[in-house]
Write a protein that holds these residues in place. Sequence first.
Motif, PDB file in Angstrom:
ATOM      1  N   PHE A 135       0.778  -1.233  -0.096  1.00 41.89           N
ATOM      2  CA  PHE A 135       0.135   0.009   0.178  1.00 41.89           C
ATOM      3  C   PHE A 135       0.951   1.220  -0.288  1.00 41.89           C
ATOM      4  O   PHE A 135       2.157   1.305   0.325  1.00 41.89           O
ATOM      5  N   VAL A 136       0.216   2.328  -0.371  1.00 41.55           N
ATOM      6  CA  VAL A 136       0.893   3.744  -0.251  1.00 41.55           C
ATOM      7  C   VAL A 136       0.012   4.418   0.810  1.00 41.55           C
ATOM      8  O   VAL A 136      -1.188   4.678   0.558  1.00 41.55           O
ATOM      9  N   LEU A 137       0.560   4.702   1.796  1.00 42.27           N
ATOM     10  CA  LEU A 137      -0.210   5.488   3.150  1.00 42.27           C
ATOM     11  C   LEU A 137       0.029   6.956   2.717  1.00 42.27           C
ATOM     12  O   LEU A 137       1.030   7.168   2.640  1.00 42.27           O
ATOM     13  N   ASP A 138      -1.206   7.608   2.793  1.00 43.86           N
ATOM     14  CA  ASP A 138      -0.785   8.991   2.547  1.00 43.86           C
ATOM     15  C   ASP A 138      -2.032   9.599   3.539  1.00 43.86           C
ATOM     16  O   ASP A 138      -2.694   8.769   4.028  1.00 43.86           O
ATOM     17  N   PRO A 139      -2.132  10.848   3.872  1.00 45.11           N
ATOM     18  CA  PRO A 139      -2.927  11.505   4.521  1.00 45.11           C
ATOM     19  C   PRO A 139      -4.558  11.087   4.713  1.00 45.11           C
ATOM     20  O   PRO A 139      -5.185  10.971   5.602  1.00 45.11           O
ATOM     21  N   ALA A 140      -4.858  10.476   3.663  1.00 45.00           N
ATOM     22  CA  ALA A 140      -6.239   9.968   3.338  1.00 45.00           C
ATOM     23  C   ALA A 140      -6.421   8.640   3.936  1.00 45.00           C
ATOM     24  O   ALA A 140      -7.586   8.092   4.272  1.00 45.00           O
ATOM     25  N   GLY A 141      -5.301   7.961   3.936  1.00 46.01           N
ATOM     26  CA  GLY A 141      -5.492   6.351   4.104  1.00 46.01           C
ATOM     27  C   GLY A 141      -4.538   5.660   3.336  1.00 46.01           C
ATOM     28  O   GLY A 141      -3.930   6.215   2.600  1.00 46.01           O
ATOM     29  N   PRO A 142      -4.610   4.238   3.639  1.00 42.48           N
ATOM     30  CA  PRO A 142      -3.701   3.188   2.806  1.00 42.48           C
ATOM     31  C   PRO A 142      -4.314   2.928   1.471  1.00 42.48           C
ATOM     32  O   PRO A 142      -5.682   2.401   1.360  1.00 42.48           O
ATOM     33  N   ARG A 143      -3.828   3.276   0.515  1.00 41.50           N
ATOM     34  CA  ARG A 143      -4.242   3.308  -1.156  1.00 41.50           C
ATOM     35  C   ARG A 143      -3.397   1.982  -1.525  1.00 41.50           C
ATOM     36  O   ARG A 143      -2.287   1.660  -1.544  1.00 41.50           O
ATOM     37  N   ARG A 144      -4.107   1.167  -2.193  1.00 40.92           N
ATOM     38  CA  ARG A 144      -3.588  -0.205  -2.485  1.00 40.92           C
ATOM     39  C   ARG A 144      -2.586  -0.094  -3.649  1.00 40.92           C
ATOM     40  O   ARG A 144      -2.795   0.692  -4.611  1.00 40.92           O
ATOM     41  N   ALA A 145      -1.453  -0.647  -3.492  1.00 37.54           N
ATOM     42  CA  ALA A 145      -0.470  -0.961  -4.551  1.00 37.54           C
ATOM     43  C   ALA A 145      -0.216  -2.050  -5.096  1.00 37.54           C
ATOM     44  O   ALA A 145       0.745  -2.416  -6.009  1.00 37.54           O
ATOM     45  N   GLY A 146      -0.929  -3.003  -4.775  1.00 35.49           N
ATOM     46  CA  GLY A 146      -0.750  -4.412  -5.187  1.00 35.49           C
ATOM     47  C   GLY A 146      -1.665  -5.225  -4.691  1.00 35.49           C
ATOM     48  O   GLY A 146      -2.431  -4.875  -3.599  1.00 35.49           O
ATOM     49  N   PRO A 147      -1.867  -6.398  -4.917  1.00 37.86           N
ATOM     50  CA  PRO A 147      -3.177  -7.465  -4.680  1.00 37.86           C
ATOM     51  C   PRO A 147      -2.790  -8.018  -3.314  1.00 37.86           C
ATOM     52  O   PRO A 147      -1.659  -8.247  -3.029  1.00 37.86           O
ATOM     53  N   ASP A 148      -3.771  -8.621  -2.901  1.00 37.00           N
ATOM     54  CA  ASP A 148      -3.574  -9.529  -1.614  1.00 37.00           C
ATOM     55  C   ASP A 148      -3.031 -10.792  -2.211  1.00 37.00           C
ATOM     56  O   ASP A 148      -3.495 -11.352  -3.159  1.00 37.00           O
ATOM     57  N   ARG A 149      -1.944 -11.351  -1.343  1.00 38.99           N
ATOM     58  CA  ARG A 149      -1.314 -12.552  -1.743  1.00 38.99           C
ATOM     59  C   ARG A 149      -1.229 -13.611  -0.727  1.00 38.99           C
ATOM     60  O   ARG A 149      -1.301 -13.070   0.463  1.00 38.99           O
ATOM     61  N   CYS A 150      -1.238 -14.824  -0.851  1.00 41.19           N
ATOM     62  CA  CYS A 150      -1.174 -15.922  -0.021  1.00 41.19           C
ATOM     63  C   CYS A 150       0.040 -16.631  -0.496  1.00 41.19           C
ATOM     64  O   CYS A 150      -0.109 -17.416  -1.720  1.00 41.19           O
ATOM     65  N   CYS A 151       1.397 -16.491   0.014  1.00 46.01           N
ATOM     66  CA  CYS A 151       2.439 -17.121  -0.448  1.00 46.01           C
ATOM     67  C   CYS A 151       3.424 -17.106   0.368  1.00 46.01           C
ATOM     68  O   CYS A 151       3.307 -16.941   1.690  1.00 46.01           O
ATOM     69  N   SER A 152       4.556 -17.792   0.054  1.00 43.59           N
ATOM     70  CA  SER A 152       5.936 -17.658   1.142  1.00 43.59           C
ATOM     71  C   SER A 152       6.379 -16.454   1.224  1.00 43.59           C
ATOM     72  O   SER A 152       6.389 -15.701   0.343  1.00 43.59           O
ATOM     73  N   ILE A 153       7.231 -16.269   2.184  1.00 46.31           N
ATOM     74  CA  ILE A 153       7.927 -14.914   2.404  1.00 46.31           C
ATOM     75  C   ILE A 153       8.952 -14.616   1.326  1.00 46.31           C
ATOM     76  O   ILE A 153       9.142 -13.631   0.992  1.00 46.31           O
ATOM     77  N   GLU A 154       9.555 -15.893   1.038  1.00 46.06           N
ATOM     78  CA  GLU A 154      10.555 -15.938  -0.155  1.00 46.06           C
ATOM     79  C   GLU A 154       9.979 -15.091  -1.408  1.00 46.06           C
ATOM     80  O   GLU A 154      10.395 -14.757  -2.091  1.00 46.06           O
ATOM     81  N   ASP A 214     -22.428  -4.893  -2.027  1.00 51.72           N
ATOM     82  CA  ASP A 214     -23.680  -5.583  -2.056  1.00 51.72           C
ATOM     83  C   ASP A 214     -24.064  -6.560  -0.873  1.00 51.72           C
ATOM     84  O   ASP A 214     -23.243  -7.441  -1.012  1.00 51.72           O
ATOM     85  N   LEU A 215     -25.016  -6.247  -0.181  1.00 44.66           N
ATOM     86  CA  LEU A 215     -24.879  -7.139   0.948  1.00 44.66           C
ATOM     87  C   LEU A 215     -25.305  -8.431   0.682  1.00 44.66           C
ATOM     88  O   LEU A 215     -24.857  -9.342   1.740  1.00 44.66           O
ATOM     89  N   ALA A 216     -26.043  -8.937  -0.295  1.00 49.01           N
ATOM     90  CA  ALA A 216     -26.264 -10.261  -0.595  1.00 49.01           C
ATOM     91  C   ALA A 216     -24.999 -10.886  -1.230  1.00 49.01           C
ATOM     92  O   ALA A 216     -25.024 -12.194  -1.185  1.00 49.01           O
ATOM     93  N   ALA A 217     -24.163 -10.233  -1.784  1.00 47.80           N
ATOM     94  CA  ALA A 217     -22.803 -10.701  -2.525  1.00 47.80           C
ATOM     95  C   ALA A 217     -21.637 -10.684  -1.736  1.00 47.80           C
ATOM     96  O   ALA A 217     -20.702 -11.521  -1.944  1.00 47.80           O
ATOM     97  N   VAL A 218     -21.524  -9.791  -0.888  1.00 50.34           N
ATOM     98  CA  VAL A 218     -20.048  -9.599  -0.094  1.00 50.34           C
ATOM     99  C   VAL A 218     -19.871 -10.871   0.800  1.00 50.34           C
ATOM    100  O   VAL A 218     -20.678 -11.341   1.295  1.00 50.34           O
ATOM    101  N   ASP A 219     -18.463 -11.165   0.818  1.00 48.06           N
ATOM    102  CA  ASP A 219     -18.131 -12.259   1.327  1.00 48.06           C
ATOM    103  C   ASP A 219     -16.740 -12.124   1.879  1.00 48.06           C
ATOM    104  O   ASP A 219     -15.995 -11.069   1.624  1.00 48.06           O
ATOM    105  N   ALA A 220     -16.469 -13.142   2.994  1.00 51.45           N
ATOM    106  CA  ALA A 220     -15.074 -13.027   3.222  1.00 51.45           C
ATOM    107  C   ALA A 220     -14.036 -13.239   2.192  1.00 51.45           C
ATOM    108  O   ALA A 220     -14.273 -14.104   1.168  1.00 51.45           O
ATOM    109  N   VAL A 221     -12.820 -12.708   2.410  1.00 52.30           N
ATOM    110  CA  VAL A 221     -11.487 -12.975   1.550  1.00 52.30           C
ATOM    111  C   VAL A 221     -10.922 -14.024   2.383  1.00 52.30           C
ATOM    112  O   VAL A 221     -10.199 -13.859   3.202  1.00 52.30           O
ATOM    113  N   TYR A 222     -10.689 -15.213   1.645  1.00 55.44           N
ATOM    114  CA  TYR A 222      -9.853 -16.220   2.283  1.00 55.44           C
ATOM    115  C   TYR A 222      -8.397 -16.439   1.552  1.00 55.44           C
ATOM    116  O   TYR A 222      -7.320 -16.787   2.313  1.00 55.44           O
ATOM    117  N   LEU A 223      -8.238 -16.210   0.387  1.00 57.78           N
ATOM    118  CA  LEU A 223      -7.373 -16.534  -0.523  1.00 57.78           C
ATOM    119  C   LEU A 223      -6.864 -18.116  -0.591  1.00 57.78           C
ATOM    120  O   LEU A 223      -6.073 -18.310  -1.379  1.00 57.78           O
TER     121      LEU A 223
END
Length: 245
Positions: A135-154, A214-223
């Motif tokens: 993310f890029v954090l600015d005075p407005a808040g954290p703005r996404r700079a890349g996707p959520d990932r699930c992987c090794s630290i390497e 959308d309340l009917a469609a929003v769901d948890a992000v598990y990855l």
Amino acid sequence: MPAIWLLALDTSTPLTALALGKVDRERASGEMVAGATHDDQASPASSLLAARISALLSEAGITPRDLGALACGVGPGTFTGTRVALATAKGLAFALPCPLFAVPTLAAVAGSAAANGRVLALLDARRAEVYAAEFVLDPAGPRRAGPDRCCSIEQVLLNMVNGPGLQVIGPGVAVHAAALTTAGCVQLQPSAGVEAQGLWRAAALAALEDQPADLAAVDAVYLRPSYAELGTNTPRRAAHRSPFV
């Protein structure tokens, strides 16, 4: 349109974070009025969440009917914890009714970084993996700079552009401190999870700039699939045959 009350919640990490404040879309501004961070040490927060929300509203001198919007951390994180917060938020949004904004849990982690600039948010996903996003954090808040990932630290370090201004924050920092230090990351900020201030910065930005979920469609992000879905769960105790069968 006048400023509205926004309640944000996240239970996707070992911390239960709540934040309450006002947001004004016309002025593109938000101000946190009250917040609370509870260290539940990964214990179920479901039995305490309603009382904690009630206490936070009372601290600000308002009732649930005064809320104009809700925001909720949707993961990735602990599977059960993420579902608890999302189910609570959806129930409130349906009942009041009011819009619900989905907040990436990693954005809420990044919102607690010590300074504006590039931030890598890390959660320990176990199984030798991390949940990570930049993310890029600015005075407005954290703005996404890349996707959520699930992987090794390497893999994270391989694809990461390191630099003197990069801040690495989250529960995954302590777990992988050696690898991060070897890779040249110097601004390490270990944390136990999502905290109220970081949640507020991510939630306020979502409420000011995003469209409601959308309340009917929003769901948890598990990855990734759970142990149960993989069929690798091991029962904690042997099965017991009922004497009535």
